[in-house]
Enzyme design. Structure first.
Site, PDB file in Angstrom:
ATOM      1  N   HIS A 136       0.807  -1.222   0.000  1.00  0.00           N
ATOM      2  CA  HIS A 136       0.000   0.000   0.000  1.00  0.00           C
ATOM      3  C   HIS A 136       0.838   1.269   0.000  1.00  0.00           C
ATOM      4  O   HIS A 136       0.324   2.355   0.267  1.00  0.00           O
ATOM      5  CB  HIS A 136      -0.985  -0.011   1.172  1.00  0.00           C
ATOM      6  CG  HIS A 136      -2.278  -0.668   0.784  1.00  0.00           C
ATOM      7  ND1 HIS A 136      -2.312  -1.864   0.121  1.00  0.00           N
ATOM      8  CD2 HIS A 136      -3.560  -0.278   0.934  1.00  0.00           C
ATOM      9  CE1 HIS A 136      -3.562  -2.189  -0.118  1.00  0.00           C
ATOM     10  NE2 HIS A 136      -4.351  -1.253   0.360  1.00  0.00           N
ATOM     11  N   ASP A 139      -5.887   4.456  10.319  1.00  0.00           N
ATOM     12  CA  ASP A 139      -7.329   4.448  10.030  1.00  0.00           C
ATOM     13  C   ASP A 139      -7.720   3.174   9.297  1.00  0.00           C
ATOM     14  O   ASP A 139      -8.742   2.574   9.547  1.00  0.00           O
ATOM     15  CB  ASP A 139      -7.703   5.630   9.130  1.00  0.00           C
ATOM     16  CG  ASP A 139      -7.657   6.938   9.896  1.00  0.00           C
ATOM     17  OD1 ASP A 139      -7.496   6.897  11.128  1.00  0.00           O
ATOM     18  OD2 ASP A 139      -7.774   7.998   9.256  1.00  0.00           O
ATOM     19  N   GLU A 195      -9.161  13.426  15.167  1.00  0.00           N
ATOM     20  CA  GLU A 195      -8.511  13.544  13.861  1.00  0.00           C
ATOM     21  C   GLU A 195      -9.197  14.681  13.104  1.00  0.00           C
ATOM     22  O   GLU A 195     -10.424  14.810  13.166  1.00  0.00           O
ATOM     23  CB  GLU A 195      -8.658  12.219  13.102  1.00  0.00           C
ATOM     24  CG  GLU A 195      -7.593  12.023  12.060  1.00  0.00           C
ATOM     25  CD  GLU A 195      -7.588  10.608  11.492  1.00  0.00           C
ATOM     26  OE1 GLU A 195      -6.931   9.739  12.071  1.00  0.00           O
ATOM     27  OE2 GLU A 195      -8.262  10.384  10.483  1.00  0.00           O
TER      28      GLU A 195
HETATM   29  C1  LIG Z   1      -5.900   3.257   1.737  1.00  0.00           C
HETATM   30  C2  LIG Z   1      -4.705   3.602   2.589  1.00  0.00           C
HETATM   31  C3  LIG Z   1      -4.929   4.080   3.855  1.00  0.00           C
HETATM   32  C4  LIG Z   1      -3.847   4.431   4.680  1.00  0.00           C
HETATM   33  N1  LIG Z   1      -4.081   4.904   5.934  1.00  0.00           N
HETATM   34  C5  LIG Z   1      -3.056   5.239   6.727  1.00  0.00           C
HETATM   35  C6  LIG Z   1      -3.276   5.745   8.033  1.00  0.00           C
HETATM   36  O1  LIG Z   1      -4.403   5.914   8.481  1.00  0.00           O
HETATM   37  N2  LIG Z   1      -2.198   6.032   8.792  1.00  0.00           N
HETATM   38  C7  LIG Z   1      -0.913   5.853   8.332  1.00  0.00           C
HETATM   39  O2  LIG Z   1       0.020   6.107   9.088  1.00  0.00           O
HETATM   40  N3  LIG Z   1      -0.677   5.398   7.094  1.00  0.00           N
HETATM   41  C8  LIG Z   1      -1.711   5.103   6.288  1.00  0.00           C
HETATM   42  N4  LIG Z   1      -1.453   4.661   5.019  1.00  0.00           N
HETATM   43  C9  LIG Z   1      -0.071   4.582   4.566  1.00  0.00           C
HETATM   44  C10 LIG Z   1       0.509   3.217   4.970  1.00  0.00           C
HETATM   45  O3  LIG Z   1       0.829   3.202   6.338  1.00  0.00           O
HETATM   46  C11 LIG Z   1       1.787   2.970   4.200  1.00  0.00           C
HETATM   47  O4  LIG Z   1       1.497   3.014   2.836  1.00  0.00           O
HETATM   48  C12 LIG Z   1       2.368   1.605   4.556  1.00  0.00           C
HETATM   49  O5  LIG Z   1       3.631   1.538   3.959  1.00  0.00           O
HETATM   50  C13 LIG Z   1       1.522   0.516   4.005  1.00  0.00           C
HETATM   51  O6  LIG Z   1       1.816  -0.689   4.635  1.00  0.00           O
HETATM   52  P1  LIG Z   1       2.006  -2.003   3.783  1.00  0.00           P
HETATM   53  O7  LIG Z   1       1.884  -3.103   4.764  1.00  0.00           O
HETATM   54  O8  LIG Z   1       1.128  -2.054   2.594  1.00  0.00           O
HETATM   55  O9  LIG Z   1       3.543  -1.827   3.379  1.00  0.00           O
HETATM   56  P2  LIG Z   1       4.247  -1.793   1.946  1.00  0.00           P
HETATM   57  O10 LIG Z   1       3.664  -0.691   1.142  1.00  0.00           O
HETATM   58  O11 LIG Z   1       4.249  -3.126   1.356  1.00  0.00           O
HETATM   59  O12 LIG Z   1       5.715  -1.398   2.408  1.00  0.00           O
HETATM   60  C14 LIG Z   1       6.004  -0.088   2.837  1.00  0.00           C
HETATM   61  C15 LIG Z   1       7.482   0.072   3.160  1.00  0.00           C
HETATM   62  O13 LIG Z   1       7.812  -0.711   4.278  1.00  0.00           O
HETATM   63  C16 LIG Z   1       8.777  -1.701   3.936  1.00  0.00           C
HETATM   64  N5  LIG Z   1       8.372  -2.915   4.620  1.00  0.00           N
HETATM   65  C17 LIG Z   1       7.247  -3.640   4.472  1.00  0.00           C
HETATM   66  N6  LIG Z   1       7.218  -4.656   5.327  1.00  0.00           N
HETATM   67  C18 LIG Z   1       8.366  -4.583   6.032  1.00  0.00           C
HETATM   68  C19 LIG Z   1       8.942  -5.362   7.071  1.00  0.00           C
HETATM   69  N7  LIG Z   1       8.317  -6.429   7.568  1.00  0.00           N
HETATM   70  N8  LIG Z   1      10.140  -4.989   7.561  1.00  0.00           N
HETATM   71  C20 LIG Z   1      10.782  -3.908   7.089  1.00  0.00           C
HETATM   72  N9  LIG Z   1      10.302  -3.133   6.107  1.00  0.00           N
HETATM   73  C21 LIG Z   1       9.103  -3.473   5.591  1.00  0.00           C
HETATM   74  C22 LIG Z   1       8.722  -1.818   2.432  1.00  0.00           C
HETATM   75  O14 LIG Z   1       9.942  -2.276   1.888  1.00  0.00           O
HETATM   76  C23 LIG Z   1       8.405  -0.389   2.044  1.00  0.00           C
HETATM   77  O15 LIG Z   1       9.545   0.406   2.072  1.00  0.00           O
HETATM   78  C24 LIG Z   1      -2.517   4.308   4.191  1.00  0.00           C
HETATM   79  C25 LIG Z   1      -2.300   3.831   2.884  1.00  0.00           C
HETATM   80  C26 LIG Z   1      -3.389   3.481   2.096  1.00  0.00           C
HETATM   81  C27 LIG Z   1      -3.121   2.987   0.719  1.00  0.00           C
END
Ligand SMILES: Cc1cc2nc3c(=O)[nH]c(=O)nc-3n(C[C@H](O)[C@H](O)[C@H](O)COP(=O)(O)OP(=O)(O)OC[C@H]3O[C@@H](n4cnc5c(N)ncnc54)[C@H](O)[C@@H]3O)c2cc1C
Length: 330
Positions: A100, A161, A272
């Protein structure tokens, strides 16, 4: 031995057929060497396009392999293997949570993507008690953490969220939501991490033990190691919640109220603020908050302002406090 040769052949064929031509692509023998790693999980080569996509849909960097780790040791072996290739190797490694991120942060151009959601060997374990916590895999979705901890009447203190994000993914960023003003972001509510470092070592760290690594990995954008397990602080989950949304036309009153509410001692449990573009009318924008059938309310919300501001707040309470809730939230 025969199996190994077949594995090599399969790799050569797949890479040849996939037509990868970027300069980042490592030599076939380097890739084939991945096939020699003893793994509990496996590498896959058919889901490369999926690993080159993320929520932002702005960047696409195909990897050459996706690791579906069957264990933490798989991740450690793979990272160590890449590390031992030396500094001239262009093979990169990226952990992918739920993908994400917006700008390809969880992608690895011509490298290896580690699909953290495949890591099922780290079982979630809730530890109730005076200072409750849960141990969860770095690839676990927060929604699953919530479901599991609620069975014990507990919940993490700080949230995002949206809950279909992984523990490792948000802890590599910050994890911000309406509880941050009270508890700090998610990264401030972690007691311990297990991390696979860039050398492929598996290290446990906390504020007391290997603290540099602990503080670097939290919010470290995946650059200081791969979070394979996190110990997350819990608190009693609220039994009931009063949810309030207040709309503002005026930015100054909106921010003044928000600052007052987050600095006062006894106010809400979640606060928020957000800005919204008013394209189709307030009631259409916020059907879940305001009843469009209520004509009295409808007239209150008529405005031609294109930008609106909203404070969203919640107050937790127990059923026996329901009577006094009206006063508290006014
Ligand atoms: C619809 C939506 C709603 C969101 N709402 C919020 C919110 O309310 N609050 C907020 O703070 N953020 C929010 N986000 C942002 C979100 O926190 C970040 O996009 C986060 O990176 C997504 O987590 P993911 O698990 O999909 O990680 P990914 O997108 O897969 O990875 C993100 C980063 O973390 C690294 N990573 C992933 N897993 C690990 C691991 N296990 N160890 C080390 N590094 C790792 C990846 O290499 C990359 O650099 C939102 C994003 C979306 C799309």
């Amino acid at each position: 031995m025969k199996q190994l040769v077949l594995q090599y052949l399969k790799l050569f064929l797949l890479l040849g057929l996939s037509g990868v031509t970027t300069e980042h692509v490592p030599k076939y023998d380097v890739l084939a060497s991945l096939g020699t790693l003893p793994l509990d999980g496996h590498f896959s080569f058919h889901d490369l396009p999926a690993a080159a996509r993320d929520f932002g849909n702005l960047s696409s960097f195909p990897p050459v392999a996706v690791l579906h780790p069957g264990s933490v040791a798989d991740i450690a072996r793979t990272v160590r293997h890449v590390f031992l290739m030396g500094e001239h190797s262009t093979l990169t490694v990226a952990a992918r949570g739920h993908g994400h991120s917006l700008y390809g942060q969880s992608q690895a151009a011509g490298g290896i993507v580690i699909r953290m959601e495949s890591l099922q060997s780290v079982k979630m374990q809730v530890h109730p008690g005076a200072s409750p916590y849960v141990d969860a895999s770095g690839g676990e979705l927060w929604i699953n953490v919530l479901k599991k901890t609620l069975k014990y009447g507990l919940a993490p203190k700080s949230w995002t969220d949206y809950l279909h994000l992984t523990v490792g993914g948000t802890l590599s960023n910050a994890g911000v939501s309406g509880q941050t003003f009270r508890h700090g972001p998610q990264i401030s509510n972690v007691n311990e991490l297990e991390i696979v470092t860039g050398r492929g070592d598996i290290i446990t760290c906390s504020p007391e033990q290997n603290s540099d690594l602990f503080h670097a990995a939290l919010g470290g954008l995946g650059q200081f190691g791969i979070i394979t397990r996190a110990r997350i602080a819990l608190e009693p989950a609220p039994q009931m919640v009063r949810w309030i949304r207040v709309l503002y036309l005026d930015f100054v009153s909106f921010t003044e109220d928000q600052e007052m509410l987050i600095s006062a001692e006894k106010t809400f449990d979640y606060i928020e603020g957000f800005v919204s573009i008013n394209r189709t009318g307030i009631l259409n924008n916020w059907r879940s908050s305001f009843n469009p059938q209520d004509p009295e309310r409808a007239s209150q919300f008529e405005t031609d302002r294109k930008v609106l501001f909203c404070l969203e707040m919640t107050k937790n309470f127990n059923p026996e406090e329901a009577d006094i809730m009206e006063q508290v939230s006014q």
